[in-house]
Motif scaffolding. Structure first.
Motif, PDB file in Angstrom:
ATOM      1  N   ASP A 119       3.662  10.065  -9.680  1.00 28.63           N
ATOM      2  CA  ASP A 119       2.980  10.332 -10.952  1.00 28.63           C
ATOM      3  C   ASP A 119       2.337  11.720 -10.951  1.00 28.63           C
ATOM      4  O   ASP A 119       2.377  12.447 -11.956  1.00 28.63           O
ATOM      5  N   ALA A 120       1.727  12.079  -9.824  1.00 28.77           N
ATOM      6  CA  ALA A 120       1.092  13.400  -9.735  1.00 28.77           C
ATOM      7  C   ALA A 120       2.138  14.502  -9.821  1.00 28.77           C
ATOM      8  O   ALA A 120       1.936  15.521 -10.507  1.00 28.77           O
ATOM      9  N   ALA A 121       3.260  14.323  -9.165  1.00 30.54           N
ATOM     10  CA  ALA A 121       4.321  15.330  -9.212  1.00 30.54           C
ATOM     11  C   ALA A 121       4.901  15.446 -10.618  1.00 30.54           C
ATOM     12  O   ALA A 121       5.197  16.542 -11.107  1.00 30.54           O
ATOM     13  N   LEU A 122       5.051  14.295 -11.310  1.00 31.28           N
ATOM     14  CA  LEU A 122       5.581  14.302 -12.671  1.00 31.28           C
ATOM     15  C   LEU A 122       4.622  15.020 -13.622  1.00 31.28           C
ATOM     16  O   LEU A 122       5.056  15.801 -14.489  1.00 31.28           O
ATOM     17  N   ALA A 123       3.313  14.761 -13.484  1.00 28.40           N
ATOM     18  CA  ALA A 123       2.332  15.435 -14.332  1.00 28.40           C
ATOM     19  C   ALA A 123       2.344  16.943 -14.095  1.00 28.40           C
ATOM     20  O   ALA A 123       2.236  17.737 -15.040  1.00 28.40           O
ATOM     21  N   THR A 124       2.468  17.346 -12.845  1.00 30.09           N
ATOM     22  CA  THR A 124       2.537  18.781 -12.531  1.00 30.09           C
ATOM     23  C   THR A 124       3.766  19.409 -13.162  1.00 30.09           C
ATOM     24  O   THR A 124       3.713  20.517 -13.712  1.00 30.09           O
ATOM     25  N   LEU A 125       4.896  18.694 -13.108  1.00 29.02           N
ATOM     26  CA  LEU A 125       6.125  19.200 -13.732  1.00 29.02           C
ATOM     27  C   LEU A 125       5.964  19.327 -15.234  1.00 29.02           C
ATOM     28  O   LEU A 125       6.361  20.341 -15.845  1.00 29.02           O
ATOM     29  N   GLN A 126       5.364  18.335 -15.889  1.00 27.95           N
ATOM     30  CA  GLN A 126       5.173  18.379 -17.337  1.00 27.95           C
ATOM     31  C   GLN A 126       4.249  19.527 -17.735  1.00 27.95           C
ATOM     32  O   GLN A 126       4.493  20.215 -18.739  1.00 27.95           O
ATOM     33  N   ASP A 127       3.180  19.732 -16.961  1.00 28.68           N
ATOM     34  CA  ASP A 127       2.263  20.844 -17.249  1.00 28.68           C
ATOM     35  C   ASP A 127       2.976  22.184 -17.114  1.00 28.68           C
ATOM     36  O   ASP A 127       2.792  23.093 -17.925  1.00 28.68           O
ATOM     37  N   ALA A 128       3.786  22.308 -16.079  1.00 26.03           N
ATOM     38  CA  ALA A 128       4.523  23.555 -15.870  1.00 26.03           C
ATOM     39  C   ALA A 128       5.523  23.804 -16.988  1.00 26.03           C
ATOM     40  O   ALA A 128       5.677  24.934 -17.474  1.00 26.03           O
ATOM     41  N   GLN A 129       6.207  22.730 -17.439  1.00 25.48           N
ATOM     42  CA  GLN A 129       7.176  22.880 -18.525  1.00 25.48           C
ATOM     43  C   GLN A 129       6.480  23.255 -19.828  1.00 25.48           C
ATOM     44  O   GLN A 129       6.976  24.088 -20.601  1.00 25.48           O
ATOM     45  N   GLU A 130       5.317  22.637 -20.089  1.00 28.78           N
ATOM     46  CA  GLU A 130       4.559  22.955 -21.308  1.00 28.78           C
ATOM     47  C   GLU A 130       4.078  24.401 -21.282  1.00 28.78           C
ATOM     48  O   GLU A 130       4.128  25.099 -22.296  1.00 28.78           O
ATOM     49  N   ALA A 131       3.612  24.851 -20.131  1.00 28.71           N
ATOM     50  CA  ALA A 131       3.182  26.240 -20.011  1.00 28.71           C
ATOM     51  C   ALA A 131       4.340  27.194 -20.246  1.00 28.71           C
ATOM     52  O   ALA A 131       4.193  28.242 -20.894  1.00 28.71           O
ATOM     53  N   LEU A 132       5.511  26.821 -19.749  1.00 28.27           N
ATOM     54  CA  LEU A 132       6.696  27.656 -19.962  1.00 28.27           C
ATOM     55  C   LEU A 132       7.087  27.688 -21.442  1.00 28.27           C
ATOM     56  O   LEU A 132       7.411  28.743 -21.988  1.00 28.27           O
ATOM     57  N   GLN A 166       0.829  -1.200   0.000  1.00 29.76           N
ATOM     58  CA  GLN A 166       0.000   0.000   0.000  1.00 29.76           C
ATOM     59  C   GLN A 166       0.868   1.256   0.000  1.00 29.76           C
ATOM     60  O   GLN A 166       0.557   2.252  -0.675  1.00 29.76           O
ATOM     61  N   ASP A 167       1.969   1.182   0.777  1.00 28.94           N
ATOM     62  CA  ASP A 167       2.880   2.328   0.793  1.00 28.94           C
ATOM     63  C   ASP A 167       3.512   2.546  -0.581  1.00 28.94           C
ATOM     64  O   ASP A 167       3.728   3.681  -1.014  1.00 28.94           O
ATOM     65  N   ILE A 168       3.819   1.442  -1.274  1.00 28.83           N
ATOM     66  CA  ILE A 168       4.407   1.560  -2.614  1.00 28.83           C
ATOM     67  C   ILE A 168       3.426   2.210  -3.585  1.00 28.83           C
ATOM     68  O   ILE A 168       3.773   3.104  -4.367  1.00 28.83           O
ATOM     69  N   LEU A 169       2.168   1.759  -3.529  1.00 23.07           N
ATOM     70  CA  LEU A 169       1.156   2.338  -4.415  1.00 23.07           C
ATOM     71  C   LEU A 169       0.956   3.819  -4.130  1.00 23.07           C
ATOM     72  O   LEU A 169       0.818   4.633  -5.051  1.00 23.07           O
ATOM     73  N   LEU A 170       0.935   4.164  -2.847  1.00 22.27           N
ATOM     74  CA  LEU A 170       0.755   5.562  -2.480  1.00 22.27           C
ATOM     75  C   LEU A 170       1.932   6.410  -2.959  1.00 22.27           C
ATOM     76  O   LEU A 170       1.751   7.506  -3.505  1.00 22.27           O
ATOM     77  N   ALA A 171       3.148   5.891  -2.769  1.00 17.83           N
ATOM     78  CA  ALA A 171       4.333   6.628  -3.211  1.00 17.83           C
ATOM     79  C   ALA A 171       4.348   6.787  -4.734  1.00 17.83           C
ATOM     80  O   ALA A 171       4.704   7.841  -5.267  1.00 17.83           O
ATOM     81  N   GLN A 172       3.927   5.718  -5.460  1.00 20.01           N
ATOM     82  CA  GLN A 172       3.888   5.796  -6.923  1.00 20.01           C
ATOM     83  C   GLN A 172       2.863   6.830  -7.393  1.00 20.01           C
ATOM     84  O   GLN A 172       3.109   7.581  -8.342  1.00 20.01           O
TER      85      GLN A 172
END
Length: 224
Positions: A41-54, A31-37
């Motif tokens: 994934d959420a942090a990676l998507a936020t980074l990609q959105d920020a890079q695309e906006a830039l 469960q901890d692994i799933l939560l960490a994953q």
């Protein structure tokens, strides 16, 4: 008392160390692994959105060229369809010819063309048909096709974008042809004919076969 406190603290530290050792030895909780994953994934998507906006914050032209006009100023409200500026590659010139739908079937890529400009009287340039578009434009109930024609030998000519050009496309060639005005050509159920002076003040119909025409004159291949 201080010694006893130190022993008690050491016992607590030892117990915690045993718990951590047992947790590491037992392996991670699924469960901890799933939560960490999920958090990753959420942090990676936020980074990609920020890079695309830039990346989208900077407009980049698809080619090198010269700015012809600027249609927007700082503070203007823009939409996706707003033209910000007009850019042209002036090192590669061509002429866009509006060909009527009645003539487009005679035009093919590679045909030679002669080009003149109203702004440059007496000067003639050569070119070739680059392609034949598959879709025309309807304007005032007339369908025309924008045919691009290359412009050769005009590197030093004083030409500007948007100038009016007159283009003659050679769709066929015939040597030593017999020509008659196209207005003299008549047609009935049996084909084409022209009226020929019979020498007695009248005229007779002469059946003819025709070949090429340029809109003003038509080639007669047989009959005269």
């Amino acid at each position: 008392l201080q010694a006893e406190d130190r022993v008690t603290q050491a016992e607590l530290d030892l117990a915690r160390a045993r718990e951590r050792l047992a947790a590491v030895s037992a392996g991670p909780d699924p469960q901890d692994i799933l939560l960490a994953q999920a958090r990753y994934d959420a942090a990676l998507a936020t980074l990609q959105d920020a890079q695309e906006a830039l990346d989208n914050a900077t407009l980049r032209a698809p080619f090198d060229g010269t700015v012809l006009s600027v249609s927007a100023e700082a503070g203007d409200l823009l939409t996706p369809s707003t033209t910000v500026l007009t850019l042209a590659d002036l090192t590669s010139r061509r002429v866009l010819v509006a060909v009527d739908e009645t003539d487009i079937s005679q035009v093919a890529a590679g045909q030679a063309a002669t080009i003149t400009f109203d702004a440059l009287p007496g000067q003639r340039f050569s070119g070739r048909v680059l392609e034949v578009p598959l879709e025309g434009t309807l304007s005032s109930s007339v369908v025309t096709y924008p045919v691009p024609v290359s412009l050769e030998g005009a590197e030093n000519a004083a030409l500007l974008p948007g100038m009016t050009a007159n283009v003659t496309i050679t769709t066929g060639r015939s040597e030593d042809a017999l020509l008659v005005p196209i207005l003299a050509l008549e047609q009935d159920d049996q084909g084409y004919y022209v009226l020929v002076d019979d020498g007695a003040g009248g005229s007779t119909a002469a059946r003819v076969q025709i070949g090429l025409d340029n809109g003003q004159y038509v080639e007669v291949t047989r009959g005269l």
